[in-house]
Scaffold this motif. Structure first.
Motif, PDB file in Angstrom:
ATOM      1  N   PRO A 316       0.824  -1.210   0.000  1.00  0.00           N
ATOM      2  CA  PRO A 316       0.000   0.000   0.000  1.00  0.00           C
ATOM      3  C   PRO A 316       0.857   1.258   0.000  1.00  0.00           C
ATOM      4  CG  PRO A 316      -0.710  -1.556   1.695  1.00  0.00           C
ATOM      5  CD  PRO A 316       0.598  -2.045   1.188  1.00  0.00           C
ATOM      6  N   ILE A 317       0.297   2.332  -0.559  1.00  0.00           N
ATOM      7  CA  ILE A 317       0.971   3.633  -0.541  1.00  0.00           C
ATOM      8  C   ILE A 317       1.119   4.099   0.907  1.00  0.00           C
ATOM      9  CG2 ILE A 317       0.806   6.044  -1.260  1.00  0.00           C
ATOM     10  CD1 ILE A 317      -0.739   5.113  -3.687  1.00  0.00           C
ATOM     11  N   GLY A 318       2.311   4.557   1.245  1.00  0.00           N
ATOM     12  CA  GLY A 318       2.572   5.003   2.607  1.00  0.00           C
ATOM     13  C   GLY A 318       3.236   3.967   3.481  1.00  0.00           C
ATOM     14  N   VAL A 319       3.404   2.749   2.991  1.00  0.00           N
ATOM     15  CA  VAL A 319       4.043   1.679   3.754  1.00  0.00           C
ATOM     16  C   VAL A 319       5.373   1.352   3.091  1.00  0.00           C
ATOM     17  CG1 VAL A 319       3.888  -0.715   4.530  1.00  0.00           C
ATOM     18  CG2 VAL A 319       1.855   0.736   4.556  1.00  0.00           C
ATOM     19  N   LYS A 320       6.414   1.269   3.888  1.00  0.00           N
ATOM     20  CA  LYS A 320       7.732   0.883   3.386  1.00  0.00           C
ATOM     21  C   LYS A 320       7.918  -0.608   3.624  1.00  0.00           C
ATOM     22  CE  LYS A 320       9.768   5.439   4.166  1.00  0.00           C
ATOM     23  NZ  LYS A 320      10.867   6.213   4.795  1.00  0.00           N
ATOM     24  N   ALA A 321       8.469  -1.291   2.622  1.00  0.00           N
ATOM     25  CA  ALA A 321       8.602  -2.739   2.690  1.00  0.00           C
ATOM     26  C   ALA A 321      10.006  -3.146   2.268  1.00  0.00           C
ATOM     27  CB  ALA A 321       7.571  -3.431   1.803  1.00  0.00           C
ATOM     28  N   TYR A 322      10.537  -4.166   2.937  1.00  0.00           N
ATOM     29  CA  TYR A 322      11.860  -4.716   2.645  1.00  0.00           C
ATOM     30  C   TYR A 322      11.730  -6.235   2.622  1.00  0.00           C
ATOM     31  CZ  TYR A 322      12.906  -0.057   4.483  1.00  0.00           C
ATOM     32  OH  TYR A 322      12.916   1.286   4.725  1.00  0.00           O
ATOM     33  N   THR A 323      12.437  -6.854   1.699  1.00  0.00           N
ATOM     34  CA  THR A 323      12.414  -8.306   1.616  1.00  0.00           C
ATOM     35  C   THR A 323      13.811  -8.841   1.404  1.00  0.00           C
ATOM     36  OG1 THR A 323      11.392 -10.215   0.500  1.00  0.00           O
ATOM     37  CG2 THR A 323      12.053  -8.368  -0.882  1.00  0.00           C
ATOM     38  N   ASP A 324      14.017 -10.090   1.764  1.00  0.00           N
ATOM     39  CA  ASP A 324      15.315 -10.749   1.642  1.00  0.00           C
ATOM     40  C   ASP A 324      15.216 -11.808   0.556  1.00  0.00           C
ATOM     41  OD1 ASP A 324      17.912 -11.419   2.079  1.00  0.00           O
ATOM     42  OD2 ASP A 324      17.704 -11.780   4.227  1.00  0.00           O
ATOM     43  N   GLN A 325      16.319 -12.521   0.321  1.00  0.00           N
ATOM     44  CA  GLN A 325      16.304 -13.602  -0.649  1.00  0.00           C
ATOM     45  C   GLN A 325      15.353 -14.708  -0.189  1.00  0.00           C
ATOM     46  OE1 GLN A 325      17.827 -13.707  -3.604  1.00  0.00           O
ATOM     47  NE2 GLN A 325      18.626 -11.635  -3.269  1.00  0.00           N
ATOM     48  N   PRO A 326      14.605 -15.317  -1.107  1.00  0.00           N
ATOM     49  CA  PRO A 326      13.680 -16.389  -0.708  1.00  0.00           C
ATOM     50  C   PRO A 326      14.432 -17.628  -0.237  1.00  0.00           C
ATOM     51  CG  PRO A 326      13.803 -16.232  -3.098  1.00  0.00           C
ATOM     52  CD  PRO A 326      14.568 -15.055  -2.555  1.00  0.00           C
ATOM     53  N   GLU A 327      13.769 -18.418   0.590  1.00  0.00           N
ATOM     54  CA  GLU A 327      14.318 -19.680   1.067  1.00  0.00           C
ATOM     55  C   GLU A 327      13.592 -20.834   0.366  1.00  0.00           C
ATOM     56  OE1 GLU A 327      14.114 -19.916   5.283  1.00  0.00           O
ATOM     57  OE2 GLU A 327      15.100 -17.976   5.623  1.00  0.00           O
ATOM     58  N   PHE A 328      14.366 -21.845  -0.053  1.00  0.00           N
ATOM     59  CA  PHE A 328      13.810 -22.997  -0.738  1.00  0.00           C
ATOM     60  C   PHE A 328      14.047 -24.244   0.109  1.00  0.00           C
ATOM     61  CE2 PHE A 328      15.114 -19.957  -3.995  1.00  0.00           C
ATOM     62  CZ  PHE A 328      13.933 -19.809  -4.713  1.00  0.00           C
ATOM     63  N   ARG A 329      13.022 -25.065   0.191  1.00  0.00           N
ATOM     64  CA  ARG A 329      13.139 -26.290   0.985  1.00  0.00           C
ATOM     65  C   ARG A 329      12.345 -27.401   0.298  1.00  0.00           C
ATOM     66  NH1 ARG A 329      11.251 -24.371   5.137  1.00  0.00           N
ATOM     67  NH2 ARG A 329       9.281 -25.411   5.539  1.00  0.00           N
ATOM     68  N   ASN A 330      12.935 -28.582   0.206  1.00  0.00           N
ATOM     69  CA  ASN A 330      12.278 -29.737  -0.394  1.00  0.00           C
ATOM     70  C   ASN A 330      12.247 -30.879   0.612  1.00  0.00           C
ATOM     71  OD1 ASN A 330      11.803 -28.817  -3.169  1.00  0.00           O
ATOM     72  ND2 ASN A 330      14.034 -28.746  -3.319  1.00  0.00           N
TER      73      ASN A 330
END
Length: 578
Positions: A316-330
């Motif tokens: 949403p506008i007005g919200v700051k977001a940060y993400t990291d590298q995805p994790e994979f698991r099998n």
């Protein structure tokens, strides 16, 4: 001494001048593909050089070689005999020719070996009959899979006779087409009744993912071992029984293309797919300026984690977001692979209000029912409090920020504007006129004060915006620090907050770029100035904010050395908690 060596040379002269006669033979003919046999070469006389067995490599695999020599003299006539024995495995079926083998100037005669595809059936007791009761087979399910769909390939070695533990069984390999294959779990031992006979079975399972439509061919797999004969238990090396080699038949699968009626953005054939979300803090009880963690996960039964797409999260506008590298698991078992793709987000809302996260959808193909389905996460409303209201123009109109439940959309009754206005009017129109005039005067006074406040705030916001637009270029640490200095000297708390966030990200390379991350490394002086800035921003200060103290603390700040992240040893939960 010279006469002695001349006499020795004359004594052996008949052996040297005698031409060697070389014969060749098999210990048995015909033979089954995969069964070993002995190829024997006998030279009567002295050969001119060591034999060259390289021509045999085309149709035979040489597993062992031995040589023996004998010398005899009868009635004054001496003779020399040399025997070479090769243990070989034929590579092909049919009539296989053994070419002449050169022994210097001498050659052996050619041979023809009949190689059968399967061992000949033999009702007599003995190793021959036992050898015929060993075979390798491959099977696959489903028989007509789609491209990228998981196929379970089963490899079995069936045998009636006991085998020595020293044995090998090769893994299936792709000889035609494209795909990825990996083993599921460990090799298991079981029994199987077939044609009225109880076989001992060594079984392996594999997950196969075809990468293109058309024919996909799995080549032969090979078993090689020894039979456990009656006296093999006294053999300290455990190889007393006859050697056996068996092959599976090549296996071909017909791979289908993606169905024409599928409308999903990503082609995801699986048994089941679900979306999961987990908030570190309840989404409807957030504090302004405080980070909140969100973990999103795709759980797919029948797909590897690397096949799963990225989730498109609309911030949403007005919200700051940060993400990291995805994790994979099998996670694998005998039934297949369950793939998990996990994405972690950090969301920060600096102002009070309701922020709507739209629903997430992921189309996929149900390989069990043969139908397209959709995995979904319902929309969520972030309710933020504890701070100040957003400045005018910072957030979209309320009509674009609907309040939505965590599980379903809120039911809003349909009310006509006129009916709503009528409901707000008092039922008694004989209200004292003085009260009405007082309320009207109060309304005019409040409106005038609000307009004056808007004018002052807009003027201040314009000054800050100009400062930000001129001194906060995206990725320049020096200019980011200069912007922070300008904001501190002009005593503008909001500009200083934004410049500080930019410097944390650009100058200190902290991820996520949060003031709380800087506070962990800060000195007591810098921590106090950060708290004073927060108090000024969120209305907890007692007076006008002065930026000189913050700038002084920043200039004396020494960043801590970045520590490399230690690899996690454990696996996250397969299904994140709701």
């Amino acid at each position: 001494m010279v006469r002695f060596w001349l006499l020795v040379a004359c004594w052996f002269l008949p052996l040297w001048v005698q031409a060697a006669t070389i014969t060749s033979e098999f210990d048995r003919n015909p033979v089954a593909l995969g069964d070993p046999l002995i190829l024997r070469f006998t030279a009567d006389g002295v050969v001119g050089a060591e034999p060259d067995f390289t021509p045999l490599s085309k149709d035979f695999e040489i597993q062992g070689r031995s040589q023996s020599n004998s010398f005899s003299m009868v009635n004054g006539v001496s003779s020399v005999q040399t025997v070479w024995e090769l243990t070989v495995f034929p590579r092909v079926t049919g009539n296989v020719q053994v070419p002449p083998i050169a022994f210097g100037i001498d050659q052996s005669q050619p041979l023809v070996l009949q190689v059968l595809d399967q061992p000949a059936q033999n009702t007599n007791a003995g190793a021959g009959a036992i050898g015929a009761d060993i075979f390798v087979e491959l099977s696959a399910e489903p028989q007509q899979p789609y491209v990228q769909q998981q196929i379970i390939v089963t490899q079995r070695l069936l045998h009636l006779a006991p085998l020595q533990p020293q044995a090998s069984l090769t893994h299936p390999s792709i000889e035609g087409g494209k795909g990825n294959i990996q083993q599921l779990g460990k090799t298991r031992n079981t029994t199987l009744m077939r044609d009225g006979r109880n076989y001992q079975v060594i079984e392996r399972r594999y997950a196969l993912y075809p990468q293109q439509s058309g024919d996909l061919v799995l080549g032969r797999t090979t078993f090689e071992g020894s039979l456990a004969t009656g006296n093999s238990q006294f053999d300290p090396f455990g190889v007393a029984g006859p050697r056996v080699r068996r092959f599976s038949e090549p296996f071909t699968l017909k791979i289908q293309t993606q169905p024409a009626g599928y409308t999903g953005q990503h082609w995801l054939p699986a048994k089941s797919i679900s979306l999961n979300a987990h908030w570190d803090k309840p989404a409807d009880k957030l504090k302004a300026g405080e980070p909140n963690g969100l973990t999103l996960a795709i759980v797919a039964d029948g797909l590897a984690a690397e096949q799963l797409p990225k989730l498109e999260l609309s911030i949403p506008i007005g919200v700051k977001a940060y993400t990291d590298q995805p994790e994979f698991r099998n996670e694998s078992n005998a039934q297949g692979i369950v793939g998990v793709r996990q994405e972690k987000w950090v969301l920060v809302a600096p102002y009070n209000g309701d922020y709507a996260l739209p629903e997430l959808k992921l189309d996929w193909w149900n390989s069990t029912t043969g139908k397209q389905e959709t995995a979904m996460l319902n929309a969520v409303t972030l309710r933020v409090s504890g701070g100040e209201a957003a400045p005018a123009g910072q957030l979209p109109p309320a009509s674009q920020q609907p309040a939505v439940s965590l599980t379903e959309e809120a039911a809003v009754p349909s009310v006509k504007p006129q009916a709503l206005a009528d409901s707000l009017l008092p039922s008694n129109w004989s209200v004292n006129k003085k009260i009405i005039m007082a309320l009207l005067f109060l309304w005019v006074l409040l409106t005038t004060a609000w307009l004056y406040w808007q004018w002052k705030h807009r003027k201040s916001a314009t000054t800050i915006a100009k400062s930000e637009n001129t001194v906060l270029p995206p990725r320049n640490p020096k200019i980011a620090l200069q912007a922070l200095a300008t904001a501190c000297k002009s005593n503008q708390p909001q500009a200083a907050h934004d410049a500080l966030m930019n410097w944390i990200e650009v100058g200190l390379n902290l991820r996520p770029a949060l003031i709380s991350r800087l506070r962990e490394q800060a000195s007591p002086l810098l921590q106090a100035e950060i708290d004073a800035l927060g108090a000024a921003l969120y209305g907890r200060g007692n007076g006008a904010w002065q930026g000189a103290g913050l700038w002084k603390a920043i200039t004396t700040f020494q960043p801590a050395a970045q520590k490399s992240a230690k690899p996690t040893t454990g696996l996250a939960e397969l299904y994140p908690k709701q």
